[in-house]
Design a protein around this motif. Structure first.
Motif, PDB file in Angstrom:
ATOM      1  N   ALA A 268     -12.405  10.373   0.032  1.00  0.00           N
ATOM      2  CA  ALA A 268     -10.809  10.252  -0.382  1.00  0.00           C
ATOM      3  C   ALA A 268     -10.474  10.159   1.301  1.00  0.00           C
ATOM      4  N   GLY A 269      -9.335   9.067   1.187  1.00  0.00           N
ATOM      5  CA  GLY A 269      -8.635   9.258   2.711  1.00  0.00           C
ATOM      6  C   GLY A 269      -7.326   8.652   2.764  1.00  0.00           C
ATOM      7  N   SER A 270      -6.808   8.558   3.881  1.00  0.00           N
ATOM      8  CA  SER A 270      -5.503   7.898   4.151  1.00  0.00           C
ATOM      9  C   SER A 270      -5.778   6.845   4.712  1.00  0.00           C
ATOM     10  N   VAL A 271      -4.963   5.672   4.284  1.00  0.00           N
ATOM     11  CA  VAL A 271      -4.365   4.530   5.346  1.00  0.00           C
ATOM     12  C   VAL A 271      -2.856   4.168   5.453  1.00  0.00           C
ATOM     13  N   MET A 272      -2.526   3.559   6.593  1.00  0.00           N
ATOM     14  CA  MET A 272      -1.199   3.348   6.733  1.00  0.00           C
ATOM     15  C   MET A 272      -0.664   2.376   5.840  1.00  0.00           C
ATOM     16  N   ARG A 273       0.409   2.605   5.178  1.00  0.00           N
ATOM     17  CA  ARG A 273       1.227   1.568   4.279  1.00  0.00           C
ATOM     18  C   ARG A 273       2.551   1.719   4.982  1.00  0.00           C
ATOM     19  N   TYR A 274       3.503   0.653   4.495  1.00  0.00           N
ATOM     20  CA  TYR A 274       4.750   0.530   4.930  1.00  0.00           C
ATOM     21  C   TYR A 274       5.699   0.438   3.680  1.00  0.00           C
TER      22      TYR A 274
ATOM     23  N   THR B  34      -0.551  -3.495   5.875  1.00  0.00           N
ATOM     24  CA  THR B  34       0.051  -4.036   7.207  1.00  0.00           C
ATOM     25  C   THR B  34       0.162  -5.631   7.251  1.00  0.00           C
ATOM     26  N   GLU B  35      -0.810  -6.273   6.452  1.00  0.00           N
ATOM     27  CA  GLU B  35      -0.585  -7.708   6.679  1.00  0.00           C
ATOM     28  C   GLU B  35       0.756  -7.983   6.179  1.00  0.00           C
ATOM     29  N   THR B  36       1.139  -7.427   4.821  1.00  0.00           N
ATOM     30  CA  THR B  36       2.283  -7.764   4.255  1.00  0.00           C
ATOM     31  C   THR B  36       3.478  -7.404   5.118  1.00  0.00           C
ATOM     32  N   MET B  37       3.504  -6.265   5.824  1.00  0.00           N
ATOM     33  CA  MET B  37       4.445  -5.826   6.723  1.00  0.00           C
ATOM     34  C   MET B  37       4.756  -6.879   7.748  1.00  0.00           C
ATOM     35  N   ARG B  38       3.410  -7.224   8.385  1.00  0.00           N
ATOM     36  CA  ARG B  38       3.628  -8.313   9.564  1.00  0.00           C
ATOM     37  C   ARG B  38       4.135  -9.586   8.942  1.00  0.00           C
ATOM     38  N   GLU B  39       4.072  -9.931   7.799  1.00  0.00           N
ATOM     39  CA  GLU B  39       4.422 -11.263   7.311  1.00  0.00           C
ATOM     40  C   GLU B  39       5.862 -11.409   7.186  1.00  0.00           C
ATOM     41  N   ILE B  40       6.632 -10.009   6.597  1.00  0.00           N
ATOM     42  CA  ILE B  40       7.849  -9.883   6.417  1.00  0.00           C
ATOM     43  C   ILE B  40       8.726  -9.924   7.856  1.00  0.00           C
ATOM     44  N   ARG B  41       8.000  -9.198   8.739  1.00  0.00           N
ATOM     45  CA  ARG B  41       8.466  -8.862  10.125  1.00  0.00           C
ATOM     46  C   ARG B  41       8.656 -10.262  10.869  1.00  0.00           C
ATOM     47  N   GLU B  42       7.878 -11.219  10.826  1.00  0.00           N
ATOM     48  CA  GLU B  42       7.673 -12.289  11.414  1.00  0.00           C
ATOM     49  C   GLU B  42       8.987 -13.299  10.891  1.00  0.00           C
TER      50      GLU B  42
END
Length: 579
Positions: free
Chosen positions: A65-71, A137-145
């Motif tokens: 069990a681990g943690s990953v960064m979400r936005y 992260t990929e979704t966050m980057r698309e929105i930021r762009e």
């Protein structure tokens, strides 16, 4: 005339200066606190700094069990413009409306345009609204762009379980209300994180001012929880019991692998089991660990323990003789029967174990008093939760006083209930020369600074003598060598000690046609390294321990291979089973 003009000019300047002075005093002295507060309300933005929940890892550091960064994608409706100009790589300008921006975001997130537009516009005076939470992260980057003013991503750690259902019965899961089950809940004090807080300032256009962030409370990540589980072995055991459970139509199944010398659990599988990534896909009854929470009458897998008591007390040995009819009536008039009809047998204690005779073990068991046998069982861990103290763990059922029927029945695993974890502990004790080690699932909590805490107790208890334990294991070898299931229990190159069990399931105070079938054993028998217990509940096709024997053999074979256990170099002892 010139003097008059000069006087007027001086008076005017003095008046203007006076006005400025009065205004300055009003701003800087009289209304200073009020204006400062209002200014900070418009400029300073408080935000939570999320800390990562600690990992749960197997014995080799593999993440269970681990943690990953979400936005979280947030928006400030107060500052987002109705239209804005976007400039592409070639310098071409395009006017983008709020509706068009909402449609662009929705295409990326999979939301409806109306849902996104509502976040943009429903509360026009709001400075903070969620557009969508916990995107990768990929979704966050698309929105930021997209370059939409007034939209801000915020980091938020999210829980993941890389192996899916591997160890899910033990690891548990985290829900919207926090840790819900398994180690996630019971060991929360180790892996829980502490979020921090900070503030930043923004300009009139709502954009964050670079270098303005001030941390008011540091975020503290959770510790790392170290378990005894072997990730690959856990996967293998889960797959193996699942395949057989489906093949024989079982209601449920459990299997455990315990290192004899340490009491550490290398695998403990349940079927069905929860996938922590998809909790809603699992019935509530299967969210935990059946091996810890669901007691059952074990049946004949109890008999080697009873034999160890007899030998330890000096009232029997492997050659002790007993005449065994298929049905026997005790001195008190109680009926004891073997599983299948047979002619009268002349069995040794070894033969009683090999033939799994209820009658034979009942006749011998009462050579030890009820109170002494009760004390032995308590010392083996029956009637108490294991040292793991798993969430919802059952202590099973062991009465302190036995009636004239129960005093015979407990010798062959009726009238008493245990969990799969307790059975694993019993066989660990027999394999470890009669010394019981605390059953262990967690080896400690590693704090972010590297300090190790919450290390388990290593206090051991001698339950029976080394000779009594070793002799009981040696008698169990006859089950694997010459018993009815020998062909399904033997492992080439290794001496195996095993005991099968087929227990009746009680309902409404009477025994039914349903069965719990098991095989428990140790290998290599001459120097046991691992104990394996396999149990299937209510199989619909094969209702004897023959249903569990092939699975036991597969799991034990994999264990010996995984840990490169040295093959046996001496032959099994020859113990007469009849006289």
């Amino acid at each position: 005339m010139t003097r008059r003009r000069l006087a007027v000019a001086i008076i005017t300047v003095v008046a203007v200066i006076g006005v400025f002075v009065v205004r300055l005093v009003d701003i800087q002295v009289v209304r200073a606190d009020e204006l400062n507060a209002n200014s900070m309300d418009r400029r300073a933005v408080a935000q939570t700094t999320y800390a990562a929940r600690g990992d749960i890892v197997d014995k080799d550091g593999n993440v269970l069990a681990g943690s990953v960064m979400r936005y979280d994608i947030t928006v400030s409706p107060k500052t987002i413009p109705a239209t804005f100009t976007r400039v592409d790589d070639e310098g071409v300008e395009t006017e983008v409306t709020l509706e068009e921006a909402a449609a662009e975001v929705a295409r990326i997130t999979g939301q409806k345009k109306a849902e996104v537009l509502a976040a943009f516009t429903d509360n026009p005076e709001s400075d903070f609204e969620y557009v969508i939470q916990e995107v990768p992260t990929e979704t966050m980057r698309e929105i930021r762009e997209l370059g939409i003013p007034g939209i801000y991503p915020r980091q938020r750690p999210a829980r993941i379980y890389p192996g899916g259902s591997v160890g899910g019965n033990l690891v548990g899961f985290v829900g919207t209300d926090g840790p819900q089950n398994g180690l996630e809940r019971t060991e929360d004090s180790c892996i829980a994180s502490e979020d921090g807080s900070s503030t930043y300032e923004r300009g009139a256009d709502g954009i964050r001012l670079p270098g303005s962030t001030v941390t008011t409370q540091e975020a503290v990540d959770g510790g790392t929880l170290h378990t005894t589980i072997d990730y690959d072995l856990q996967w293998t055991v889960q797959q193996t019991i699942a395949e057989q459970a489906l093949a024989i139509g079982a209601e449920s199944a459990s299997a455990s692998v315990v290192e004899v010398a340490t009491g550490e659990i290398r695998a403990l599988a349940d079927w069905p089991s929860v996938d922590p990534n998809n909790v809603d896909g699992t019935p509530v009854t299967n969210l935990g660990s059946l091996a810890f929470t669901t007691p059952y009458e074990p049946g004949s897998t109890f008999k080697p323990m009873t034999a160890a008591m007899l030998i330890d007390k000096g009232v029997a040995d492997p050659m002790t003789q007993v005449s065994v009819p298929a049905v026997w009536f005790s001195p008190e008039g109680n009926r004891i029967a073997d599983a299948a009809p047979h002619a009268d047998l002349q069995l040794t204690l070894t033969g009683v174990i090999e033939q799994s005779s209820n009658v034979g073990i009942s006749q011998l068991a009462t050579r030890v008093s009820n109170s002494d046998r009760y004390d032995y069982m308590r010392a083996f861990g029956i009637g108490s939760k294991t040292e793991v103290d798993f969430q919802g763990e059952s202590a099973g059922l062991l009465s302190e006083t036995w009636d004239d029927q129960t005093k015979y029945n407990v010798s062959f695993g009726q009238g008493v209930s245990v969990t799969g974890a307790q059975m694993a502990s019993i066989y660990q004790t027999l394999g470890n020369g009669g010394v019981r080690k605390p059953l262990t699932l967690v080896t400690g909590c590693e704090l972010p600074d590297g300090t190790m805490t919450d290390e388990p107790s290593t206090e051991e208890t001698r339950v029976v003598s080394e000779a009594a334990a070793d002799t009981s294991v040696a008698m169990m070898e006859s089950v694997a060598n010459t018993g009815g299931l020998a062909a399904q229990l033997q492992i080439p190159g290794y001496r195996v000690a095993a005991k099968s069990g087929t227990a009746e399931v009680a309902a409404g105070g009477v025994y039914t046609s349903d069965r719990v079938v098991s095989v428990a054993g140790l290998a290599p028998a001459e120097d046991p390294k691992y104990a394996v217990i396999v149990t299937f509940v209510k199989p619909s096709t094969i209702r004897t321990s023959a249903a569990a024997a092939p699975t036991f053999q597969k799991i034990m074979t994999q264990v010996l291979k995984t840990y490169r256990v040295t093959p046996s170099s001496t032959p099994a002892p020859s113990m007469p089973t009849t006289w």
